[in-house]
Design an enzyme around this catalytic site. Structure first.
Site, short mmCIF file in Angstrom:
data_model
loop_
_atom_site.label_atom_id
_atom_site.label_comp_id
_atom_site.label_asym_id
_atom_site.label_seq_id
_atom_site.Cartn_x
_atom_site.Cartn_y
_atom_site.Cartn_z
N LYS A 255 43.32 -4.01 -30.23
CA LYS A 255 42.69 -3.12 -31.33
C LYS A 255 42.70 -1.62 -31.83
CE LYS A 255 41.83 -6.71 -34.53
NZ LYS A 255 40.63 -7.44 -35.94
N GLN B 187 34.91 -6.51 -38.06
CA GLN B 187 35.27 -7.66 -37.43
C GLN B 187 34.58 -8.96 -37.85
OE1 GLN B 187 38.19 -7.63 -34.99
NE2 GLN B 187 37.57 -10.20 -35.53
N ASP C 286 41.97 -4.38 -43.73
CA ASP C 286 42.40 -5.12 -43.82
C ASP C 286 42.80 -5.94 -45.09
OD1 ASP C 286 42.32 -6.27 -41.21
OD2 ASP C 286 39.59 -6.64 -41.54
#
Ligand code: NDP
Length: 305
Positions: free
Chosen positions: A53, A97, A120
């Protein structure tokens, strides 16, 4: 029949290239997009995901802020980190994460992220926006799949889509996004009575279970489009033989490394029975990162106005 390969790497590349002029415009307005990536602890798989990422951010000129609180962090410690990022006007997107260490209350963390920085799309406010089909950051993996189906001109309206898996990050948002595309949607899960019969009715079959090779030739209607979300590391030789034994290159690699990455669908079944399918690797995986970048740019544009 030999199914067309849906090339996730190419679509991911195209999506990211299309972001470049938007990032440039933001930069000229002194608003370089910034994504904060919070990785708690040292889980090796998570480290790889986070590294990828950050690499994608670097390649596009998006600022990445890389935070690595220790494995022993408490919920309160992490809430403090999130609060600082929420309060920092230079941060456009926040990603925490998963999985988080056991002692951390994941739902409190998700709820703490400012919904206007929710890269997200996991905050309940944005999940509600998805249910209501209102604009908001969307979960990256299913959003990437919709984008790929669109770009390949695969019709969704009126099609029967079957989603196998009902997780908050893939299955449920996937089903809602397909519904908003006017597909008729069935959601299957571990308690579904006759999975093969349900899947066998699918024009578009999405497998997101984390069970290597669960979906076989018996589950696929001839000519269906098959999207394999699963990313499963297989070390068992018998299973590997069933899944990749027909492919001499992959089998040779398995014999050397004693492991392979496979999806939830038997590759030869997809190849032979579907009209189009996503391979693993190189199918859905690369789309997730592209959509994360896309969400971050969109959030930066919203923060500008
Ligand atoms: P979860 O474990 O959270 O969910 C799995 C789902 O599959 C559950 O709903 C479960 O049902 C269902 N399931 C499990 N076994 C069966 C079965 N035998 N029959 C029918 N349904 C079953 O997984 P995720 O959604 O997080 O991930 C799924 C897969 O996708 C994993 O391999 C993951 O690595 C991969 N993934 C890939 C991404 C990418 O970028 N390519 C991104 C995210 C995930 P129940 O609810 O009843 O338990």
């Amino acid at each position: 029949m030999s199914g067309e390969i849906l090339d996730g790497k190419k679509i991911s590349h195209d999506i990211q290239e299309e972001l470049r002029p938007r990032i440039e415009t933001l930069r000229t307005k002194r608003r370089t997009p910034a994504l904060a990536v919070v990785l708690v602890g040292e889980d090796p798989a998570s480290q790889i995901y986070v590294r990828n990422k950050i690499k994608a951010c670097q390649s596009l000129g998006i600022t990445s802020i890389d935070l690595t609180p220790p494995e022993t962090s408490s919920t309160e410690d992490l809430l403090a980190v999130i609060q600082q990022l929420n309060d920092n006007p230079a941060v456009d997107g926040i990603l925490v994460q998963s999985p988080l260490p056991k002692q951390i209350d994941e739902s409190r963390i998700l709820l703490a992220v400012d919904p206007s920085k929710d890269a997200d799309g996991f905050h309940p406010f944005n999940v509600g926006n998805l249910v209501a089909n209102r604009p908001a950051p969307r979960a990256c993996t299913p959003a990437g799949i919709i984008e790929m189906l669109r770009r390949y001109g695969i019709p969704m309206s009126g099609q029967h889509a079957v989603v196998v898996g009902r997780s908050d990050i893939v299955g449920k948002p996937m089903a809602l996004m397909l519904l908003h595309e006017n597909a008729t949607v069935t959601i299957c899960h571990s308690r579904t009575r006759d999975l093969a019969a349900e899947c066998g009715r699918a024009d578009i079959l999405i497998a997101a279970t984390g069970k290597a090779g669960l979906i076989t030739a018996d589950h696929i209607k001839p000519g269906a489009v098959v999207i394999d979300v699963g990313m499963n590391r297989v070390t068992d030789e018998t299973l590997a033989k069933r899944l990749i034994g027909h492919d001499p290159i992959r089998w040779a690699a398995f014999e050397k490394n004693r492991r392979t990455l496979v999806g939830d669908v038997e590759p030869h079944a997809m190849e032979e029975i579907s009209s189009a399918y996503t391979p693993v690797p190189g199918g859905v995986g690369p789309l997730t990162i592209a959509m994360l970048m896309s969400n971050t740019v969109r959030l930066a544009e919203e923060h500008l106005t």
